[in-house]
Design a protein around this motif. Structure first.
Motif, PDB file in Angstrom:
ATOM      1  N   GLY A 194       0.822  -1.203   0.000  1.00  0.00           N
ATOM      2  CA  GLY A 194       0.000   0.000   0.000  1.00  0.00           C
ATOM      3  C   GLY A 194       0.859   1.256   0.000  1.00  0.00           C
ATOM      4  O   GLY A 194       2.088   1.197   0.060  1.00  0.00           O
ATOM      5  N   SER A 195       0.194   2.414  -0.061  1.00  0.00           N
ATOM      6  CA  SER A 195       0.884   3.704  -0.051  1.00  0.00           C
ATOM      7  C   SER A 195       0.117   4.673   0.834  1.00  0.00           C
ATOM      8  O   SER A 195      -1.076   4.926   0.608  1.00  0.00           O
ATOM      9  CB  SER A 195       1.003   4.252  -1.477  1.00  0.00           C
ATOM     10  N   ASP A 196       0.794   5.213   1.876  1.00  0.00           N
ATOM     11  CA  ASP A 196       0.138   6.131   2.800  1.00  0.00           C
ATOM     12  C   ASP A 196       1.194   6.664   3.763  1.00  0.00           C
ATOM     13  O   ASP A 196       2.347   6.220   3.749  1.00  0.00           O
ATOM     14  CB  ASP A 196      -0.971   5.403   3.570  1.00  0.00           C
ATOM     15  N   ASP A 197       0.779   7.589   4.635  1.00  0.00           N
ATOM     16  CA  ASP A 197       1.688   8.060   5.678  1.00  0.00           C
ATOM     17  C   ASP A 197       1.394   7.398   7.012  1.00  0.00           C
ATOM     18  O   ASP A 197       2.030   7.705   8.025  1.00  0.00           O
ATOM     19  CB  ASP A 197       1.632   9.590   5.814  1.00  0.00           C
ATOM     20  N   THR A 198       0.436   6.477   7.021  1.00  0.00           N
ATOM     21  CA  THR A 198       0.064   5.759   8.237  1.00  0.00           C
ATOM     22  C   THR A 198      -0.105   4.283   7.908  1.00  0.00           C
ATOM     23  O   THR A 198      -0.876   3.936   7.009  1.00  0.00           O
ATOM     24  CB  THR A 198      -1.240   6.303   8.827  1.00  0.00           C
ATOM     25  N   PHE A 199       0.626   3.434   8.608  1.00  0.00           N
ATOM     26  CA  PHE A 199       0.581   1.995   8.351  1.00  0.00           C
ATOM     27  C   PHE A 199       0.353   1.218   9.640  1.00  0.00           C
ATOM     28  O   PHE A 199       0.459   1.759  10.745  1.00  0.00           O
ATOM     29  CB  PHE A 199       1.910   1.527   7.726  1.00  0.00           C
ATOM     30  N   GLU A 200       0.065  -0.066   9.473  1.00  0.00           N
ATOM     31  CA  GLU A 200       0.042  -1.015  10.569  1.00  0.00           C
ATOM     32  C   GLU A 200       1.287  -1.904  10.497  1.00  0.00           C
ATOM     33  O   GLU A 200       1.891  -2.049   9.430  1.00  0.00           O
ATOM     34  CB  GLU A 200      -1.224  -1.878  10.504  1.00  0.00           C
ATOM     35  N   PRO A 201       1.698  -2.514  11.619  1.00  0.00           N
ATOM     36  CA  PRO A 201       2.883  -3.383  11.608  1.00  0.00           C
ATOM     37  C   PRO A 201       2.695  -4.601  10.704  1.00  0.00           C
ATOM     38  O   PRO A 201       1.574  -5.047  10.453  1.00  0.00           O
ATOM     39  CB  PRO A 201       3.026  -3.804  13.071  1.00  0.00           C
ATOM     40  N   LEU A 202       3.814  -5.134  10.231  1.00  0.00           N
ATOM     41  CA  LEU A 202       3.753  -6.380   9.481  1.00  0.00           C
ATOM     42  C   LEU A 202       3.424  -7.548  10.402  1.00  0.00           C
ATOM     43  O   LEU A 202       2.593  -8.396  10.085  1.00  0.00           O
ATOM     44  CB  LEU A 202       5.082  -6.634   8.761  1.00  0.00           C
ATOM     45  N   ILE A 203       4.067  -7.597  11.568  1.00  0.00           N
ATOM     46  CA  ILE A 203       3.870  -8.691  12.522  1.00  0.00           C
ATOM     47  C   ILE A 203       3.547  -8.110  13.886  1.00  0.00           C
ATOM     48  O   ILE A 203       4.290  -7.277  14.405  1.00  0.00           O
ATOM     49  CB  ILE A 203       5.120  -9.578  12.636  1.00  0.00           C
ATOM     50  N   SER A 204       2.437  -8.550  14.482  1.00  0.00           N
ATOM     51  CA  SER A 204       2.091  -8.196  15.860  1.00  0.00           C
ATOM     52  C   SER A 204       1.977  -9.480  16.663  1.00  0.00           C
ATOM     53  O   SER A 204       1.193 -10.369  16.300  1.00  0.00           O
ATOM     54  CB  SER A 204       0.774  -7.420  15.924  1.00  0.00           C
ATOM     55  N   LEU A 205       2.752  -9.573  17.734  1.00  0.00           N
ATOM     56  CA  LEU A 205       2.710 -10.737  18.607  1.00  0.00           C
ATOM     57  C   LEU A 205       2.144 -10.308  19.950  1.00  0.00           C
ATOM     58  O   LEU A 205       2.689  -9.428  20.621  1.00  0.00           O
ATOM     59  CB  LEU A 205       4.106 -11.332  18.797  1.00  0.00           C
ATOM     60  N   VAL A 206       1.029 -10.938  20.336  1.00  0.00           N
ATOM     61  CA  VAL A 206       0.326 -10.574  21.562  1.00  0.00           C
ATOM     62  C   VAL A 206       0.642 -11.600  22.636  1.00  0.00           C
ATOM     63  O   VAL A 206       0.479 -12.812  22.421  1.00  0.00           O
ATOM     64  CB  VAL A 206      -1.189 -10.497  21.322  1.00  0.00           C
ATOM     65  N   GLY A 207       1.074 -11.128  23.788  1.00  0.00           N
ATOM     66  CA  GLY A 207       1.478 -12.019  24.872  1.00  0.00           C
ATOM     67  C   GLY A 207       0.613 -11.893  26.093  1.00  0.00           C
ATOM     68  O   GLY A 207       1.141 -11.710  27.192  1.00  0.00           O
ATOM     69  N   ASP A 208      -0.702 -12.012  25.935  1.00  0.00           N
ATOM     70  CA  ASP A 208      -1.585 -11.889  27.098  1.00  0.00           C
ATOM     71  C   ASP A 208      -2.105 -13.232  27.593  1.00  0.00           C
ATOM     72  O   ASP A 208      -3.022 -13.294  28.388  1.00  0.00           O
ATOM     73  CB  ASP A 208      -2.752 -10.948  26.801  1.00  0.00           C
ATOM     74  N   VAL A 209      -1.483 -14.341  27.134  1.00  0.00           N
ATOM     75  CA  VAL A 209      -1.905 -15.675  27.565  1.00  0.00           C
ATOM     76  C   VAL A 209      -0.732 -16.447  28.169  1.00  0.00           C
ATOM     77  O   VAL A 209      -0.737 -17.669  28.211  1.00  0.00           O
ATOM     78  CB  VAL A 209      -2.497 -16.469  26.383  1.00  0.00           C
ATOM     79  N   GLY A 210       0.264 -15.737  28.641  1.00  0.00           N
ATOM     80  CA  GLY A 210       1.478 -16.356  29.138  1.00  0.00           C
ATOM     81  C   GLY A 210       2.638 -16.002  28.237  1.00  0.00           C
ATOM     82  O   GLY A 210       2.508 -15.224  27.292  1.00  0.00           O
ATOM     83  N   ALA A 211       3.811 -16.570  28.523  1.00  0.00           N
ATOM     84  CA  ALA A 211       4.985 -16.318  27.690  1.00  0.00           C
ATOM     85  C   ALA A 211       4.747 -16.858  26.284  1.00  0.00           C
ATOM     86  O   ALA A 211       4.266 -17.972  26.108  1.00  0.00           O
ATOM     87  CB  ALA A 211       6.210 -16.962  28.312  1.00  0.00           C
ATOM     88  N   VAL A 212       5.074 -16.056  25.267  1.00  0.00           N
ATOM     89  CA  VAL A 212       4.920 -16.468  23.877  1.00  0.00           C
ATOM     90  C   VAL A 212       6.245 -16.285  23.154  1.00  0.00           C
ATOM     91  O   VAL A 212       7.117 -15.520  23.589  1.00  0.00           O
ATOM     92  CB  VAL A 212       3.802 -15.676  23.161  1.00  0.00           C
ATOM     93  N   ASN A 213       6.392 -16.992  22.045  1.00  0.00           N
ATOM     94  CA  ASN A 213       7.669 -17.029  21.350  1.00  0.00           C
ATOM     95  C   ASN A 213       7.494 -16.695  19.879  1.00  0.00           C
ATOM     96  O   ASN A 213       6.548 -17.164  19.236  1.00  0.00           O
ATOM     97  CB  ASN A 213       8.303 -18.417  21.486  1.00  0.00           C
ATOM     98  N   LEU A 214       8.430 -15.909  19.365  1.00  0.00           N
ATOM     99  CA  LEU A 214       8.448 -15.541  17.947  1.00  0.00           C
ATOM    100  C   LEU A 214       9.807 -15.879  17.364  1.00  0.00           C
ATOM    101  O   LEU A 214      10.845 -15.515  17.926  1.00  0.00           O
ATOM    102  CB  LEU A 214       8.182 -14.040  17.780  1.00  0.00           C
ATOM    103  N   THR A 215       9.796 -16.555  16.215  1.00  0.00           N
ATOM    104  CA  THR A 215      11.009 -16.795  15.442  1.00  0.00           C
ATOM    105  C   THR A 215      10.777 -16.310  14.020  1.00  0.00           C
ATOM    106  O   THR A 215       9.826 -16.756  13.365  1.00  0.00           O
ATOM    107  CB  THR A 215      11.386 -18.290  15.426  1.00  0.00           C
TER     108      THR A 215
END
Length: 358
Positions: free
Chosen positions: A257-278
């Motif tokens: 897309g093209s704009d001056d406001t974007f959302e992240p490519l990857i969002s990792l939510v850790g509200d259920v305990g420890a979480v892992n991202l690779t």
């Protein structure tokens, strides 16, 4: 006595994918190879066929010369076979209805797809499913289901009263307007374990706000993507919004897309305990390399840990192409404040533009 010449017999009287020794069927035997890719068991006890010239007569059993017309009818017939018996539903080229649910020890496999490279179009997938489908399990004890070689319009993966284990291989998954291409959810807090390989996930909705891949639940899901491609056209859409553990290897993740406001490519939510991202060996990019970004959310990764929980991450050997402008450089952030923790290991990443820091 006259001599009789008998052809050499290699022991395979009817080769897989053939309806007799010399006449090929309309698709090959569905065997995928390589570590982690064997979603089809060549020793499956039952194979059911579906084709556009088939019929759904009650008396039909879906043989190779008299296939079913619809996948729904094949799944209905599959229900007459014990759920513990592995079953492959082989689907020929053409368009077929969706809105069906695939359960334990069942695989749906379409005709072999053309390697489309960077092309997200479904035209190179001969077998097209025209409505969303669901993958789920009802048996305890590690049963699994999966799909392969299909062009799909939305996939939901859901645990029932038992955990769900599912595979998606060599598929193209397109999001419907204002929806996610892939949605993972939980019932009764049971986990979802999903493995995707050689797939393409795409949304062409330029104003879509739904994440391309959305995984929610009260316990951590386990999602793994190998050699997949992801693309959104909307600046307002995240590629991943995941509650749980996420592994991304050798993938291409992009927002075009093209704009001056974007959302992240990857969002990792850790509200259920420890979480892992690779994230390893992948390319993460926004195609807009001229507009100054003002929201602060044009990011490779956004961590969203809850108080008392940690996000553990390894982001290594990736190519990251993110232009921010305006003197900004941060492309990995955490929303967490006091009481939250992000443990990040990173190394050997190549940042080609001005986004390079955390």
């Amino acid at each position: 006595m006259s001599e009789v010449n008998i052809p050499f017999d290699n022991g395979l009287l009817i080769p897989p994918g053939y309806i007799n020794p010399v006449t090929p069927g309309y698709f090959p035997w569905p065997i995928t190879s390589g570590a982690g890719t064997n979603i089809i068991d060549p020793t499956n006890a039952a194979v059911i066929y579906v084709a556009t010239n088939g019929n759904d007569a009650i008396s039909n059993v879906g043989g190779p010369t008299n296939p079913f017309l619809t996948i729904a009818a094949a799944i209905n017939y599959r229900s007459t076979i014990p759920a513990t018996t592995p079953v492959t539903i082989m689907v020929g080229p053409g368009a077929f209805g969706g809105a069906w649910a695939l359960a334990d020890n069942t695989w749906v496999v379409g005709a072999a797809a053309t390697n489309t490279g960077s092309n997200f179009a479904n035209a190179n997938y001969p077998t097209v499913i025209t409505a969303p489908i669901t993958l789920t399990n009802s048996l305890a004890g590690g049963s699994i289901c999966g799909v392969s070689n299909l062009a799909l319009t939305g996939v939901a993966v859901s645990s029932g009263i038992v955990p769900c284990n599912a595979n998606i291989t060599d598929c193209s998954v397109t999001a419907l307007s204002s929806e996610s291409a892939l949605t993972v959810s939980q019932v009764a807090s049971e986990l979802v374990t999903l493995n995707c390989r050689n797939c393409r996930f795409f949304s062409d909705d330029t104003v879509n706000t739904a994440p391309l891949v959305l995984a929610a639940g009260v316990n951590a899901n386990n999602l793994t993507f190998n050699s997949c491609r992801f693309n959104v056209l909307s600046p307002m859409s995240r590629v991943f919004l995941v509650v749980g553990n996420l592994v991304i290897e050798d993938c291409d993740i992009s927002n075009t897309g093209s704009d001056d406001t974007f959302e992240p490519l990857i969002s990792l939510v850790g509200d259920v305990g420890a979480v892992n991202l690779t994230v390893n060996g992948s390319t993460l990019s926004y195609s807009d390399v001229t507009t100054v970004e003002v929201s602060g959310n044009k990011l490779a990764v956004l961590f969203e840990p809850a108080i008392g929980y940690a996000c553990n991450a390894s982001v290594t050997n990736n190519t990251i192409n993110i232009f921010l402008g305006g003197g900004n450089h941060d492309i990995i952030k955490s929303t967490g404040g006091a009481g939250t923790n992000v443990n990040l290991t990173q190394g050997a990443n190549i940042c080609t533009l001005d986004g390079y820091s955390i």
